[in-house]
Design an enzyme around this catalytic site. Structure first.
Site, PDB file in Angstrom:
ATOM      1  N   HIS A  30      43.587  45.952  38.393  1.00  0.00           N
ATOM      2  CA  HIS A  30      42.305  46.595  38.118  1.00  0.00           C
ATOM      3  C   HIS A  30      41.209  45.539  38.226  1.00  0.00           C
ATOM      4  O   HIS A  30      41.330  44.445  37.670  1.00  0.00           O
ATOM      5  CB  HIS A  30      42.303  47.224  36.729  1.00  0.00           C
ATOM      6  CG  HIS A  30      41.059  47.997  36.432  1.00  0.00           C
ATOM      7  ND1 HIS A  30      40.624  49.037  37.234  1.00  0.00           N
ATOM      8  CD2 HIS A  30      40.132  47.875  35.442  1.00  0.00           C
ATOM      9  CE1 HIS A  30      39.497  49.522  36.741  1.00  0.00           C
ATOM     10  NE2 HIS A  30      39.172  48.836  35.666  1.00  0.00           N
ATOM     11  N   HIS A  42      33.024  47.744  35.673  1.00  0.00           N
ATOM     12  CA  HIS A  42      34.122  48.122  36.567  1.00  0.00           C
ATOM     13  C   HIS A  42      34.079  49.616  36.842  1.00  0.00           C
ATOM     14  O   HIS A  42      33.309  50.359  36.226  1.00  0.00           O
ATOM     15  CB  HIS A  42      35.476  47.698  35.977  1.00  0.00           C
ATOM     16  CG  HIS A  42      35.730  48.194  34.586  1.00  0.00           C
ATOM     17  ND1 HIS A  42      36.780  49.026  34.263  1.00  0.00           N
ATOM     18  CD2 HIS A  42      35.070  47.971  33.415  1.00  0.00           C
ATOM     19  CE1 HIS A  42      36.761  49.287  32.961  1.00  0.00           C
ATOM     20  NE2 HIS A  42      35.738  48.658  32.427  1.00  0.00           N
ATOM     21  N   CYS A 152      38.420  50.633  42.416  1.00  0.00           N
ATOM     22  CA  CYS A 152      37.807  49.564  41.623  1.00  0.00           C
ATOM     23  C   CYS A 152      37.614  48.281  42.427  1.00  0.00           C
ATOM     24  O   CYS A 152      36.630  47.556  42.238  1.00  0.00           O
ATOM     25  CB  CYS A 152      38.644  49.290  40.372  1.00  0.00           C
ATOM     26  SG  CYS A 152      40.359  48.788  40.704  1.00  0.00           S
TER      27      CYS A 152
END
Length: 258
Positions: A30, A42, A152
């Site tokens: 991530h 994010h 992401c």
């Protein structure tokens, strides 16, 4: 950091860094942009975000059972219907290790990184530009989340470079997505070589080579179908697209009623 790992300590963090951490026992990573003050911006799927009717802030937790951050009251802030979230570093990492994404690496170094989503040959823009893009998108959104075309890592790559892919039909900027597509593709393309190369090691070497080259060909520092887009223009285009989609949905509902 080196050829084997991009792992880093928190003390090494600098504002504007593109950071990432692994989830689900290294199954995927991530990504986000560290904006300073122990905060990370994010991008996540909206269905993984919990809304709160009693507060303008939204928890960045992916489960309704998770508690609101006890350290930073603004941790989890996002705009309605947006997947761009402001989280504290602890909530972003979720007890995972911290890694820094590398920019401006040489082709030889890029090819040694067998796992995608760790580096790019593209150069990063100045820190001020990176943070400006991240904070602007926090207020205006980054469109709909798509695991292959708009995830992401794509968000962080755009914040760092300002580059977007003109052709939206293919894989996005994400190295992870390229790896997911590239691995089976390399296996398929290398299968005819198994008839010519009796040694399994030779076939594996050819497959690995094709996999690395497919990743390199989709890197934003190499691709020719990328263009520099200001964050203000990007946000405007996203607003126009959203309004058009909303009108189309209303029209379809009206026709259905008729």
């Amino acid at each position: 950091m080196g050829l084997l790992t991009n792992k880093m300590e928190r003390e090494e963090l600098k504002a504007g860094d593109h950071i990432y951490t692994y989830r689900a026992v290294f199954a995927y990573s991530h990504h986000g942009i560290f904006v300073g003050g122990s905060k990370v911006v994010h991008f996540r799927p909206e269905h993984n975000l919990n809304s709160s009717s009693s507060s303008s802030f939204t928890s960045a937790a992916s489960s309704s059972t998770e508690d609101i951050c006890p350290t930073f009251p603004d941790c989890g802030f996002r705009q309605p219907n947006s997947g761009v979230v402001l989280s504290c570093l602890d909530c972003f990492l979720k007890n995972g290790s911290l890694y820094r994404f590398e920019y401006g690496v040489s082709p030889s170094v890029f090819l040694t990184k067998l796992r995608g989503g760790t580096c790019t040959t593209a150069q990063s823009d100045p820190t001020d530009s990176v943070i400006h893009r991240a904070m602007y998108l926090l207020q205006n959104g980054f469109g709909n989340y798509d695991i292959f075309k708009n995830n992401c890592e794509d968000f962080a790559l755009y914040c760092k470079t300002g580059l977007l892919i003109m052709d939206k039909l293919g894989v996005g900027r994400s190295g992870q997505a390229s790896s997911i597509v590239g691995a089976p593709l390399a296996a398929v393309l290398s299968s005819p070589f198994s008839l010519l190369i009796p040694n399994p090691i030779g076939v594996a070497t050819v497959t690995a080579g094709m996999y690395c080259m497919s990743r390199y060909a989709t890197d934003i520092g190499v691709r020719r179908d990328v263009v520099k887009v200001s964050v203000e223009d990007l946000a405007l285009n996203l607003d126009v697209k959203s309004s058009i989609e909303g009108e189309e949905e209303e029209d379809s509902d009206t026709e259905f009623v008729r």
